[in-house]
Design a protein around this motif. Structure first.
Motif, PDB file in Angstrom:
ATOM      1  N   UNK A 510       0.806  -1.233   0.000  1.00 29.23           N
ATOM      2  CA  UNK A 510       0.000   0.000   0.000  1.00 29.23           C
ATOM      3  C   UNK A 510       0.827   1.265   0.000  1.00 29.23           C
ATOM      4  N   UNK A 511       2.087   1.191   0.460  1.00 22.79           N
ATOM      5  CA  UNK A 511       2.903   2.403   0.528  1.00 22.79           C
ATOM      6  C   UNK A 511       3.443   2.819  -0.836  1.00 22.79           C
ATOM      7  N   UNK A 512       3.299   1.964  -1.848  1.00 20.61           N
ATOM      8  CA  UNK A 512       3.809   2.277  -3.184  1.00 20.61           C
ATOM      9  C   UNK A 512       2.677   2.817  -4.048  1.00 20.61           C
ATOM     10  N   UNK A 513       2.857   4.003  -4.600  1.00 20.80           N
ATOM     11  CA  UNK A 513       1.797   4.656  -5.371  1.00 20.80           C
ATOM     12  C   UNK A 513       1.687   4.120  -6.786  1.00 20.80           C
ATOM     13  N   UNK A 514       2.735   3.456  -7.288  1.00 22.15           N
ATOM     14  CA  UNK A 514       2.704   2.912  -8.643  1.00 22.15           C
ATOM     15  C   UNK A 514       3.671   1.737  -8.735  1.00 22.15           C
ATOM     16  N   UNK A 515       3.713   1.138  -9.911  1.00 27.49           N
ATOM     17  CA  UNK A 515       4.534  -0.059 -10.093  1.00 27.49           C
ATOM     18  C   UNK A 515       6.015   0.230  -9.880  1.00 27.49           C
ATOM     19  N   UNK A 516       6.486   1.374 -10.350  1.00 26.12           N
ATOM     20  CA  UNK A 516       7.901   1.701 -10.198  1.00 26.12           C
ATOM     21  C   UNK A 516       8.281   1.849  -8.731  1.00 26.12           C
ATOM     22  N   UNK A 517       7.362   2.387  -7.947  1.00 25.06           N
ATOM     23  CA  UNK A 517       7.638   2.555  -6.512  1.00 25.06           C
ATOM     24  C   UNK A 517       7.716   1.213  -5.789  1.00 25.06           C
ATOM     25  N   UNK A 518       7.110   0.185  -6.361  1.00 27.25           N
ATOM     26  CA  UNK A 518       7.175  -1.144  -5.753  1.00 27.25           C
ATOM     27  C   UNK A 518       8.514  -1.832  -5.993  1.00 27.25           C
ATOM     28  N   UNK A 519       9.243  -1.395  -7.019  1.00 21.13           N
ATOM     29  CA  UNK A 519      10.437  -2.121  -7.464  1.00 21.13           C
ATOM     30  C   UNK A 519      11.442  -2.390  -6.332  1.00 21.13           C
ATOM     31  N   UNK A 520      11.885  -1.390  -5.558  1.00 23.17           N
ATOM     32  CA  UNK A 520      12.885  -1.687  -4.526  1.00 23.17           C
ATOM     33  C   UNK A 520      12.365  -2.648  -3.454  1.00 23.17           C
ATOM     34  N   UNK A 521      11.075  -2.581  -3.158  1.00 20.62           N
ATOM     35  CA  UNK A 521      10.512  -3.487  -2.157  1.00 20.62           C
ATOM     36  C   UNK A 521      10.511  -4.916  -2.697  1.00 20.62           C
ATOM     37  N   UNK A 522      10.054  -5.088  -3.923  1.00 18.01           N
ATOM     38  CA  UNK A 522      10.047  -6.417  -4.534  1.00 18.01           C
ATOM     39  C   UNK A 522      11.465  -6.979  -4.627  1.00 18.01           C
ATOM     40  N   UNK A 523      12.410  -6.141  -5.016  1.00 21.42           N
ATOM     41  CA  UNK A 523      13.794  -6.584  -5.134  1.00 21.42           C
ATOM     42  C   UNK A 523      14.346  -7.035  -3.782  1.00 21.42           C
ATOM     43  N   UNK A 524      13.967  -6.330  -2.737  1.00 22.96           N
ATOM     44  CA  UNK A 524      14.449  -6.725  -1.406  1.00 22.96           C
ATOM     45  C   UNK A 524      13.868  -8.079  -1.001  1.00 22.96           C
ATOM     46  N   UNK A 525      12.609  -8.324  -1.371  1.00 25.90           N
ATOM     47  CA  UNK A 525      12.012  -9.638  -1.081  1.00 25.90           C
ATOM     48  C   UNK A 525      12.784 -10.744  -1.785  1.00 25.90           C
ATOM     49  N   UNK A 526      13.104 -10.505  -3.062  1.00 28.27           N
ATOM     50  CA  UNK A 526      13.811 -11.528  -3.836  1.00 28.27           C
ATOM     51  C   UNK A 526      15.194 -11.778  -3.241  1.00 28.27           C
ATOM     52  N   UNK A 527      15.905 -10.722  -2.903  1.00 26.77           N
ATOM     53  CA  UNK A 527      17.274 -10.877  -2.389  1.00 26.77           C
ATOM     54  C   UNK A 527      17.300 -11.554  -1.019  1.00 26.77           C
TER      55      UNK A 527
END
Length: 799
Positions: A510-527
């Motif tokens: 919910x804290x990400x306003x768009x797909x690009x804003x989600x990128x660092x969070x998703x990347x941290x999950x993967x790593x």
């Protein structure tokens, strides 16, 4: 909305001035142009209201579309609804075209059907939007005269028969290769017709028949020289509020769509890939934020086709419900459920063609398969509905897999017909796998490598963890377990990787306003999960180069696992007569099961052969340490060739069970062994594989070379030449096949062969064989050897 992505399909609603046009036309005495509503839609019209209002009048079909829907984006899905045997693999329900988007557009007294592309996009407020729009001009698919306007001047009415009774490529039944293969001629419009139309709140369905003239090459009923295909066209409204898309990451498996976005801050044409997924939003966002499990605003529901046999319906439902626990990792409870379709008495408005309902459809054909396609919004990847195709004959496929892979240790798998509860659990597994596809998950062939062989043989492990961490792997049943492995489990199940993939795709951010804003969070999950084999994704590929990411394999050691699987096949063959026995019946089941032994052995062969020229592929991003591609060690490649030499290229005499062969065919033994060995040779001698062997030699300090590969094969395959023995018929077939392959390489005009070491090493191997034959053969030698010698001489003779 500011900064939101506006897609190219947006246009200006065209609000008509038709009444004044009609009046003006009447005043001038014109006879052409729209008629009055009552003249077109007579009292005898059959009308159905929904997304489009559809009318049938004297054999003509009309769409009535509100002005507010003109220029709106409509998704079109074309499926084959009436299966023609032999036309393609899939049958009823298969898409005949990729899903597409159209818009209806009014121009004067005509309606235009225009095709909309989502490949290139830009923000509406950016100057570049105008250029993108101009460089993606929408083609006009069809033009229709406007027949009339509705009485209150809010909708346009036009006849659409021609769209469904002529050969329109956009929604056609046949692909170009099918037309060529079956020598299909032109469409016969006189024998093409609309069967019916039905409209629902969010979609309109059209069922129609296309009839083609042909010859005697048609896939079914050639005597008629006619091919009739029943089609279903779905016109589906896209969501008014597009879902926020989520970025694709190649380290996590999802089906995806790709767009080139010219509004991105990049100094090139930059693309973005988004995953396909259902829209899951928490009913109580505050409770979800506190870490509580909450229900989604809209539950994912799969209805069971009423045509499904009663004994299997509960197992299919359970296969759906097995995903509930997985969604809890993303914070949702009761996110997904399988239900029986309501009866007409319970809900007279329920219909399987209504896009609001996803249905597991039961299909009675001989196809041994099940499929989990879905329909998605091409703007965002939102899955709108899914109809799983469940073929009745998948049970035969399951029987064969289960017997070949587990019968050596599993009494439940010994027989041509399993107990209902045994078959039911197999059906449950396939249902769960297909539901995974409809959730957006592709096959994960890199999952099974996470489990060591010893774990698969340990009591309780597979029961807890499955045969692989992902049910989306083709890790069917536990063929590794041996008779002495008491308590070893056999069945796949939804596993740790599946839970992780659902987190990636469905956990709200919910804290990400768009797909690009989600990128660092998703990347941290993967790593956080990087380096843990439980969470590895390996994409399915055709020409497999990675032995740790293969279809149908188990464990982290394909050579050891194949050795154990082979040992079980040797135990199974002597029992096949007893297990296939049915009083008063011929040996059809015995022949089928015996053929499946060869199929299973072929899988083990491919699993081992992939190590040769193999390259491990572990995807990473720039912020992760380590290599992506690593060559398989030379010792393992040599071990793979040794396994093939010992188990395949030395005649597998355990397969030559005369008690079976003399009951199923008068003369199939030689051919079966030859096909098995030729397939193994073709796999090893694949040109791309040999190129990887050459490249590994160039780039590694201790390679397994092309010369070693050819020498290792020649020594075993041509062993009788050095011992002066006369090879039997099986060995002669193998030797001819191998020699033909070497000669083919020397004569090939393929640049990948001719301009590489392949041709040179093949010629060198032929010369070595020629020298050996010159030394050992005499005029009285066996004709087989003399024939091979003549073939080599001819191949090496320069014209």
């Amino acid at each position: 909305m500011k900064n939101s992505l506006i897609f190219l399909f947006l246009g200006i609603f065209v609000m008509g001035t038709h009444l004044s046009a009609q009046e003006e036309g009447a005043a001038k005495g014109k006879k052409k142009g729209p008629k009055t509503y009552d003249e077109v839609i007579t009292p005898d019209a059959q009308t159905d209201e929904g997304l489009f209002t559809v009318h049938k009048v004297d054999g003509k079909y009309y769409f009535e579309i509100p002005f507010t829907m003109l220029e709106e984006e409509i998704l079109v899905v074309s499926r084959i609804s009436g299966h023609v045997k032999g036309l393609n693999f899939g049958g009823a329900g298969m898409k005949s075209r990729p899903q597409q988007v159209v818009r209806w557009q009014r121009k004067d007294d005509q309606m235009l059907l225009r095709s909309v592309s989502y490949n290139d996009v830009a923000n509406f407020e950016d100057p570049v939007y105008r250029s993108v729009k101009n460089n993606n001009f929408e083609p006009i698919v069809e033009v229709f005269p406007i027949a009339t306007y509705n009485p209150d001047s809010t909708a346009v009415v036009f006849e659409v028969n021609s769209l469904f009774t002529t050969d329109i490529p956009m929604i056609g039944a046949l692909r170009a290769n099918e037309r060529e293969r079956f020598k299909v001629k032109a469409l016969d419009k006189g024998r093409s017709m609309i069967s019916w139309m039905k409209s629902f709140p969010e979609n309109t369905e059209v069922r129609h028949i296309l009839t083609y003239n042909g010859g005697k090459d048609l896939p079914d009923n050639q005597l008629t020289e006619t091919l009739s295909i029943e089609m279903n066209q779905s016109f589906i409204r896209l969501p008014e509020k597009p879902m926020q898309p989520r970025l694709y990451d190649e380290r996590v498996g999802y089906f995806s769509l790709e767009q080139t976005n010219y509004s991105l801050d990049a100094q090139r044409a930059e693309s973005r890939r988004y995953i396909t997924r259902w829209r899951l939003e928490p009913k109580d966002p505050a409770a979800w934020a506190r870490g509580e499990l909450v229900e989604p605003v809209k539950q994912i529901v799969y209805y069971i086709d009423p045509a499904t046999p009663e004994e299997w319906a509960p197992y299919i439902i359970q296969g759906v419900n097995d995903w509930q626990k997985t969604f809890e990792a993303a914070g949702f409870k009761n996110a997904i459920v399988g239900k029986r379709a309501p009866t007409p008495e319970e809900d007279p408005d329920w219909h399987p063609e209504d896009v609001r309902y996803s249905v597991i459809r039961y299909i009675t054909t001989e196809i041994q398969n099940a499929q989990g396609p879905h329909v998605h919004d091409p703007r965002t990847g939102e899955i709108l509905e899914s109809d799983i195709l469940w073929y009745h004959n998948v049970m035969n496929l399951l029987r064969n897999w289960y017997m070949m892979q587990t019968a050596a240790v599993n009494p439940d798998a010994r027989g041509v017909k399993f107990a209902p509860e045994v078959m039911g659990e197999l059906i449950r597994f396939v249902a769960a796998h297909e539901v995974g596809h409809t959730l957006g998950l592709p096959h994960n062939m890199g999952s099974s490598v996470a489990y060591p062989v010893d774990s698969l043989r340990a009591p309780g492990f597979v029961q807890r963890m499955g045969t692989a961490p992902s049910i989306m792997d083709y890790a069917r049943f536990n063929y590794v377990a041996q008779p002495q492995d008491e308590g070893a489990g056999l069945h796949p199940r939804i596993g740790p990787y599946d839970e992780w993939s659902i987190i990636y795709g469905y956990r709200p951010i919910p804290e990400a306003a768009n797909a690009e804003a989600e990128r660092p969070i998703l990347n941290s999950w993967v790593k956080e999960r990087a380096g843990n084999p439980l969470f590895r994704f390996g994409a399915q590929t055709r020409n497999v180069h990675d032995p740790s990411s293969q279809t149908e394999d188990l464990s982290d050691d394909p050579i050891q696992a194949s050795t154990l699987g082979l040992a079980n096949l040797k135990r199974i063959v002597p029992e096949l007569r007893e297990w296939s026995y049915i009083e008063g019946m011929p040996f059809k089941d015995l022949e089928e099961l015996y053929g499946n032994v060869y199929s299973q052995l072929g899988r083990y062969t491919r699993h081992v052969a992939t190590n040769v020229g193999g390259v491990y592929d572990y995807r990473k991003t720039a912020d992760q340490e380590g290599e992506v591609y690593t060559a398989v060690p030379a010792r393992r490649q040599a071990s793979a060739v040794a396994w093939l030499n010992h188990n395949i290229f030395s005649t597998p005499e355990w397969l030559l069970d005369e008690a079976i062969l003399r009951r199923i065919s008068p003369n199939s033994a030689l051919e079966r062994i030859q096909r098995l060995q030729a397939s193994a040779l073709n796999t090893l001698m694949n040109v791309d594989r040999l190129h990887r062997v050459i490249e590994n030699e160039a780039r590694t300090s201790d390679p397994y070379t092309l010369g070693q590969l050819f020498e290792d094969l020649t020594v075993r395959i041509m062993s009788e030449l050095r011992t002066n023995d006369i090879p039997d018929a099986y060995r002669r077939n193998l030797q001819r096949t191998y020699l033909a392959q070497l000669i083919e390489f020397t004569e090939s005009e393929d640049k990948k062969v001719k301009q590489s070491d392949i041709s040179a090493y093949a010629r060198a191997e032929l010369r070595k064989l020629q020298r050996t034959m010159t030394q050992r053969l005499t005029a009285g030698s066996h004709p087989h050897w003399l024939d091979l010698q003549a073939s080599i001489t001819d191949a090496l003779t320069v014209d």
